[in-house]
Write a protein that holds these residues in place. Sequence first.
Motif, PDB file in Angstrom:
ATOM      1  N   MET A 275       0.816  -1.205   0.000  1.00 52.09           N
ATOM      2  CA  MET A 275       0.000   0.000   0.000  1.00 52.09           C
ATOM      3  C   MET A 275       0.856   1.264   0.000  1.00 52.09           C
ATOM      4  O   MET A 275       0.583   2.236  -0.714  1.00 52.09           O
ATOM      5  N   ILE A 276       1.905   1.266   0.810  1.00 57.07           N
ATOM      6  CA  ILE A 276       2.781   2.432   0.908  1.00 57.07           C
ATOM      7  C   ILE A 276       3.482   2.693  -0.423  1.00 57.07           C
ATOM      8  O   ILE A 276       3.605   3.841  -0.863  1.00 57.07           O
ATOM      9  N   GLY A 277       3.941   1.634  -1.082  1.00 56.73           N
ATOM     10  CA  GLY A 277       4.580   1.800  -2.382  1.00 56.73           C
ATOM     11  C   GLY A 277       3.640   2.372  -3.429  1.00 56.73           C
ATOM     12  O   GLY A 277       4.054   3.136  -4.301  1.00 56.73           O
ATOM     13  N   TRP A 278       2.380   2.013  -3.331  1.00 56.87           N
ATOM     14  CA  TRP A 278       1.390   2.518  -4.294  1.00 56.87           C
ATOM     15  C   TRP A 278       0.998   3.972  -4.031  1.00 56.87           C
ATOM     16  O   TRP A 278       0.433   4.628  -4.889  1.00 56.87           O
ATOM     17  N   GLY A 279       1.239   4.447  -2.811  1.00 57.38           N
ATOM     18  CA  GLY A 279       0.826   5.799  -2.473  1.00 57.38           C
ATOM     19  C   GLY A 279      -0.544   5.866  -1.842  1.00 57.38           C
ATOM     20  O   GLY A 279      -1.179   6.927  -1.815  1.00 57.38           O
ATOM     21  N   VAL A 280      -1.015   4.750  -1.316  1.00 56.64           N
ATOM     22  CA  VAL A 280      -2.295   4.721  -0.615  1.00 56.64           C
ATOM     23  C   VAL A 280      -2.115   5.343   0.767  1.00 56.64           C
ATOM     24  O   VAL A 280      -1.103   5.133   1.428  1.00 56.64           O
ATOM     25  N   LYS A 281      -3.089   6.103   1.194  1.00 55.13           N
ATOM     26  CA  LYS A 281      -3.008   6.764   2.494  1.00 55.13           C
ATOM     27  C   LYS A 281      -3.066   5.715   3.605  1.00 55.13           C
ATOM     28  O   LYS A 281      -3.952   4.867   3.644  1.00 55.13           O
ATOM     29  N   VAL A 282      -2.098   5.775   4.514  1.00 54.53           N
ATOM     30  CA  VAL A 282      -2.051   4.852   5.653  1.00 54.53           C
ATOM     31  C   VAL A 282      -1.821   5.645   6.925  1.00 54.53           C
ATOM     32  O   VAL A 282      -1.378   6.793   6.892  1.00 54.53           O
ATOM     33  N   ASN A 283      -2.126   5.011   8.069  1.00 53.10           N
ATOM     34  CA  ASN A 283      -1.790   5.661   9.333  1.00 53.10           C
ATOM     35  C   ASN A 283      -0.336   5.370   9.684  1.00 53.10           C
ATOM     36  O   ASN A 283       0.391   4.762   8.891  1.00 53.10           O
ATOM     37  N   ASP A 284       0.100   5.756  10.879  1.00 55.90           N
ATOM     38  CA  ASP A 284       1.529   5.678  11.197  1.00 55.90           C
ATOM     39  C   ASP A 284       2.050   4.269  11.369  1.00 55.90           C
ATOM     40  O   ASP A 284       3.260   4.063  11.477  1.00 55.90           O
ATOM     41  N   PHE A 285       1.170   3.255  11.396  1.00 51.34           N
ATOM     42  CA  PHE A 285       1.679   1.881  11.450  1.00 51.34           C
ATOM     43  C   PHE A 285       1.201   1.039  10.269  1.00 51.34           C
ATOM     44  O   PHE A 285       1.100  -0.174  10.340  1.00 51.34           O
ATOM     45  N   GLY A 286       0.904   1.714   9.147  1.00 51.25           N
ATOM     46  CA  GLY A 286       0.695   1.001   7.891  1.00 51.25           C
ATOM     47  C   GLY A 286      -0.709   0.545   7.609  1.00 51.25           C
ATOM     48  O   GLY A 286      -0.935  -0.179   6.632  1.00 51.25           O
ATOM     49  N   ASN A 287      -1.675   0.951   8.412  1.00 51.01           N
ATOM     50  CA  ASN A 287      -3.056   0.544   8.187  1.00 51.01           C
ATOM     51  C   ASN A 287      -3.692   1.453   7.150  1.00 51.01           C
ATOM     52  O   ASN A 287      -3.700   2.682   7.315  1.00 51.01           O
ATOM     53  N   ALA A 288      -4.244   0.897   6.087  1.00 44.17           N
ATOM     54  CA  ALA A 288      -4.863   1.695   5.036  1.00 44.17           C
ATOM     55  C   ALA A 288      -6.050   2.475   5.575  1.00 44.17           C
ATOM     56  O   ALA A 288      -6.874   1.944   6.324  1.00 44.17           O
ATOM     57  N   ILE A 289      -6.112   3.743   5.208  1.00 42.98           N
ATOM     58  CA  ILE A 289      -7.218   4.604   5.606  1.00 42.98           C
ATOM     59  C   ILE A 289      -8.210   4.651   4.437  1.00 42.98           C
ATOM     60  O   ILE A 289      -7.872   5.090   3.342  1.00 42.98           O
ATOM     61  N   MET A 290      -9.432   4.189   4.686  1.00 38.89           N
ATOM     62  CA  MET A 290     -10.419   4.073   3.627  1.00 38.89           C
ATOM     63  C   MET A 290     -11.261   5.349   3.535  1.00 38.89           C
ATOM     64  O   MET A 290     -11.441   6.084   4.508  1.00 38.89           O
ATOM     65  N   THR A 291     -11.804   5.595   2.345  1.00 33.86           N
ATOM     66  CA  THR A 291     -12.735   6.702   2.154  1.00 33.86           C
ATOM     67  C   THR A 291     -14.103   6.295   2.692  1.00 33.86           C
ATOM     68  O   THR A 291     -14.331   5.135   3.047  1.00 33.86           O
TER      69      THR A 291
END
Length: 422
Positions: A275-291
Amino acid sequence: MSQDTFKKALAVGRPPNVVQNFPNSQALIVSGKVIDRAMLEKGQAMTIAANGRNMFIIEGALKAAQRANAAIIIEIARSESTYCPTTLWNIARRVDYACNKLGITIPVAVHADHYFMKKWEDVPVAKAEIPSLFDTGVTSIAIDASHMTDDLNLLANIEVSSAIPGWAGYETEIGEIKGEFGLSTPVEAKFLCQGLNAHGLCPDWIALNNGTTHGIEASGEGIQVDITADIHKALEPYGTSGAQHGTSGNDSSRLREIAAKTRTTKANVATALQMIGWGVKVNDFGNAIMTEDGRFDKVTGEGLEDALWNEMVEYADANGISGGNYKKLNLPFERRWQGQSEAVRERMVDAVDGFVHHLLVDVFNAKDTADIACDLILKAGSYDLGAKVEQFEDPNEWTEEKIKSLAAEIDTDKGPEGDFDD
């Protein structure tokens, strides 16, 4: 690390399959045993086992480890090989290429994760296939027969052991990673390691179900530190360290606890890096933040080109792919990611680099374990560090008949059925 130390370790630390596959390489690809021992030597330390689903993750994780001077593991699961461009049979070549391209000098193990056997009929297939993985340069493997009953899990590990080189890293597993369901116990963990010891086998790691999940950890429960510590204490006589699966999404304080209070030396991270490599928004420990509508939130100008991300979303929608199954976009889209501009490719790698470096240095306590790993290699004068514990259990008490009888006395909750492979 000094160049002199690196050169000396390179001369003796690469296993024979690595030398055969990459005779002119300057990549210090080592046995998984070396990585485990380095963490134990430092104490209260674990390193990342980065699931290299694509080349951007592999390069980013390696760059981070180089900056942290940390020994590291790059892995791929058997199931991931079906939907990622990285497979069990090309991961060593990809790691070797990246190490040479980037001038990586820290020790790296190449791990075949979750080599699963879900029924006894899978065992002869595994026994025939596993040598082909080591033929390609893999230096460590996780045997996962945890889908089966405790007796068959132990017997499967024993049966395929002849296919695993004695110098290689070896992980075993007692519980699929199912969150709060089917939590592992000290009794079943000891049963497995005791039986393996009786047959002259000493796994470097054991994976448990200790409360976390695969993919992004969203349950709010996460890793149960006390359960993990109790199991590891029961296994002290057998020398087996912990492998923490499902690390993505657990907060940093809990991961620090795992490193400090248990014998965990290997922490698998897959989904967060993707997710981080793709540029998806995550919180400070890598959890994807959904819309609000339940979609991944791509950050404009980070990771992938925005137009290419939109193509991925359209493809996913057309093929019924959502949530955690976005992992299945790695195979059809990696060639497109590689076709982006150099600047975009570099920011994808750099995003992974930054996240992994933070884990290694600030959370896992793995900084400078590369030097320790090289010292262990030089002290042994070999790529083979041997077993941590010699056989001391009586094999006569661990025949197939007695294994089945002992297993029948264990009250094991395997949890619900489902897809928990990686």
